[in-house]
Design a protein around this motif. Structure first.
Motif, PDB file in Angstrom:
ATOM      1  N   ALA A 236      35.027  39.719  40.612  1.00  0.00           N
ATOM      2  CA  ALA A 236      35.380  41.131  40.819  1.00  0.00           C
ATOM      3  C   ALA A 236      35.492  41.506  42.288  1.00  0.00           C
ATOM      4  O   ALA A 236      36.254  42.405  42.649  1.00  0.00           O
ATOM      5  CB  ALA A 236      34.351  42.034  40.134  1.00  0.00           C
ATOM      6  N   PHE A 237      34.746  40.824  43.163  1.00  0.00           N
ATOM      7  CA  PHE A 237      34.741  41.201  44.574  1.00  0.00           C
ATOM      8  C   PHE A 237      35.579  40.255  45.437  1.00  0.00           C
ATOM      9  O   PHE A 237      35.439  40.221  46.651  1.00  0.00           O
ATOM     10  CB  PHE A 237      33.296  41.276  45.083  1.00  0.00           C
ATOM     11  CG  PHE A 237      32.491  42.325  44.382  1.00  0.00           C
ATOM     12  CD1 PHE A 237      32.665  43.664  44.674  1.00  0.00           C
ATOM     13  CD2 PHE A 237      31.589  41.968  43.388  1.00  0.00           C
ATOM     14  CE1 PHE A 237      31.934  44.640  44.017  1.00  0.00           C
ATOM     15  CE2 PHE A 237      30.845  42.939  42.723  1.00  0.00           C
ATOM     16  CZ  PHE A 237      31.018  44.276  43.032  1.00  0.00           C
ATOM     17  N   THR A 238      36.448  39.504  44.802  1.00  0.00           N
ATOM     18  CA  THR A 238      37.406  38.673  45.533  1.00  0.00           C
ATOM     19  C   THR A 238      38.737  39.410  45.604  1.00  0.00           C
ATOM     20  O   THR A 238      38.948  40.414  44.918  1.00  0.00           O
ATOM     21  CB  THR A 238      37.609  37.324  44.840  1.00  0.00           C
ATOM     22  OG1 THR A 238      38.173  37.554  43.534  1.00  0.00           O
ATOM     23  CG2 THR A 238      36.299  36.578  44.701  1.00  0.00           C
ATOM     24  N   LYS A 239      39.664  38.917  46.424  1.00  0.00           N
ATOM     25  CA  LYS A 239      40.986  39.526  46.498  1.00  0.00           C
ATOM     26  C   LYS A 239      41.806  39.086  45.286  1.00  0.00           C
ATOM     27  O   LYS A 239      42.177  37.928  45.166  1.00  0.00           O
ATOM     28  CB  LYS A 239      41.707  39.160  47.801  1.00  0.00           C
ATOM     29  CG  LYS A 239      42.983  39.992  48.001  1.00  0.00           C
ATOM     30  CD  LYS A 239      43.652  39.714  49.319  1.00  0.00           C
ATOM     31  CE  LYS A 239      44.789  40.681  49.575  1.00  0.00           C
ATOM     32  NZ  LYS A 239      45.736  40.803  48.468  1.00  0.00           N
TER      33      LYS A 239
ATOM     34  N   HIS B  87      44.210  52.581  43.120  1.00  0.00           N
ATOM     35  CA  HIS B  87      42.763  52.426  43.295  1.00  0.00           C
ATOM     36  C   HIS B  87      42.388  52.881  44.707  1.00  0.00           C
ATOM     37  O   HIS B  87      43.069  52.547  45.676  1.00  0.00           O
ATOM     38  CB  HIS B  87      42.357  50.969  43.089  1.00  0.00           C
ATOM     39  CG  HIS B  87      40.889  50.791  42.892  1.00  0.00           C
ATOM     40  ND1 HIS B  87      39.983  50.902  43.938  1.00  0.00           N
ATOM     41  CD2 HIS B  87      40.155  50.527  41.782  1.00  0.00           C
ATOM     42  CE1 HIS B  87      38.762  50.709  43.472  1.00  0.00           C
ATOM     43  NE2 HIS B  87      38.829  50.480  42.166  1.00  0.00           N
ATOM     44  N   PRO B  88      41.288  53.630  44.852  1.00  0.00           N
ATOM     45  CA  PRO B  88      40.932  54.150  46.189  1.00  0.00           C
ATOM     46  C   PRO B  88      40.589  53.074  47.213  1.00  0.00           C
ATOM     47  O   PRO B  88      40.624  53.331  48.410  1.00  0.00           O
ATOM     48  CB  PRO B  88      39.723  55.047  45.912  1.00  0.00           C
ATOM     49  CG  PRO B  88      39.184  54.588  44.600  1.00  0.00           C
ATOM     50  CD  PRO B  88      40.367  54.119  43.819  1.00  0.00           C
ATOM     51  N   ALA B  89      40.260  51.862  46.752  1.00  0.00           N
ATOM     52  CA  ALA B  89      39.920  50.788  47.692  1.00  0.00           C
ATOM     53  C   ALA B  89      41.146  50.066  48.236  1.00  0.00           C
ATOM     54  O   ALA B  89      41.039  49.316  49.208  1.00  0.00           O
ATOM     55  CB  ALA B  89      38.997  49.773  47.027  1.00  0.00           C
ATOM     56  N   ALA B  90      42.313  50.260  47.632  1.00  0.00           N
ATOM     57  CA  ALA B  90      43.530  49.619  48.131  1.00  0.00           C
ATOM     58  C   ALA B  90      43.779  50.049  49.576  1.00  0.00           C
ATOM     59  O   ALA B  90      43.429  51.170  49.971  1.00  0.00           O
ATOM     60  CB  ALA B  90      44.721  49.997  47.254  1.00  0.00           C
ATOM     61  N   GLU B  91      44.377  49.147  50.351  1.00  0.00           N
ATOM     62  CA  GLU B  91      44.653  49.438  51.760  1.00  0.00           C
ATOM     63  C   GLU B  91      46.159  49.645  51.928  1.00  0.00           C
ATOM     64  O   GLU B  91      46.942  48.717  51.732  1.00  0.00           O
ATOM     65  CB  GLU B  91      44.167  48.287  52.646  1.00  0.00           C
ATOM     66  CG  GLU B  91      42.663  48.072  52.566  1.00  0.00           C
ATOM     67  CD  GLU B  91      42.204  46.888  53.400  1.00  0.00           C
ATOM     68  OE1 GLU B  91      42.963  46.475  54.309  1.00  0.00           O
ATOM     69  OE2 GLU B  91      41.105  46.369  53.123  1.00  0.00           O
TER      70      GLU B  91
END
Length: 269
Positions: free
Chosen positions: A206-209, A159-163
């Motif tokens: 959805a917007f939690t870790k 996923h592109p949001a993964a760090e």
């Protein structure tokens, strides 16, 4: 089929958000990667100025793609494109750490050229890092299109949001899944079939870790599944193949699955 069906489909065609084709978007990304890594390209530049002009062309092309995307209509697209390319040197340096990690970590790798040209892990990582930079600039849709393109080519779903920090190494890679809120430290090595996923959660979370954290210097072997936003794999740990984890492990841990396997020879029965 009756006219009501045709009318319903027609209305959808009128309402769909405008966005350039996936082919146009992924073609732009491939050009950026090939510009940074000529090992993937046949293009020859006669001088630095010509090379610089190619960067400018691709920056303008990104602006045009963003201008043609309905979700980006209220964005400062020229500024977004400019910032993205201002970050190109850092992107290049980061990808070089990934190349080094793959080359030094894989005994089968004969050269960095081979890694850049042939390894699906590097292909997927390069698309992820490019998409992640766009994601950090709040560009909608395009980052996901890019990582899903790499997913379709390699079987590696990031996923592109993964760090993900530097020196990231994917070995073989097919079947790897890295979720949206996953955090991965330095010098992490993943084998094929690894899932860094979420436990079942409702849509309002959805917007939690929801996905695990993997600290520095961790190796995760084939088929391991690690789930949950509160799950932390401590640094310098080794997670064995086929392990299923939904809770944290301390640094310097070794976790392995213990199967019961019986081998017998029919001729001796």
């Amino acid at each position: 089929m009756d006219n009501q069906f045709y009318r319903e489909i027609f209305d959808k065609h009128q309402q769909v958000d405008a966005v350039p084709s996936n082919k146009e978007i992924t073609s732009w990304a491939l050009q950026v990667i090939r510009l940074l890594f000529p090992e993937q390209s046949k293009q020859v530049y006669i001088d630095v100025q010509q090379l610089k002009s190619e960067f400018v062309r691709l920056e303008n092309e990104l602006t045009q793609i963003l201008n043609s995307t309905k979700a980006c209509q209220n964005c400062d697209n020229e500024q977004i494109a400019n910032v993205f390319f201002e970050q190109a040197p850092a992107l290049y340096e980061l990808l070089n750490t990934d190349i080094q990690a793959i080359f030094t970590g894989d005994a089968a790798a004969r050269s960095e050229f081979e890694v850049i040209r042939t390894y699906p892990g590097f292909f997927a990582i390069s698309f992820y890092r490019l998409a992640h930079n766009l994601h950090k600039l709040d560009v909608p849709l395009l980052p996901r299109i890019l990582t899903e393109y790499a997913h379709s080519k390699t079987g590696i779903d990031i996923h592109p949001a993964a760090e993900i920090d530097e020196y990231f190494y994917i070995d073989h890679g097919t079947g790897i899944v890295i979720g949206e809120s996953c955090k991965i430290g330095k010098n992490v090595k993943l084998y094929q079939g690894v899932t860094l996923g979420a436990l079942s959660v409702s849509k309002n979370l959805a917007f939690t870790k929801r996905h695990p954290t993997v600290e520095d210097n961790v190796v995760i072997y084939a088929g391991a599944t690690i789930l949950g936003g509160k799950t932390v794999i401590g640094h310098d740990s080794v997670i064995g193949g086929n392990v299923w984890l939904t809770k944290s492990v301390e640094p310097h841990s070794t976790v392995y699955h213990k199967p019961e396997i019986t081998v017998f020879n029919k001729t001796k029965v």
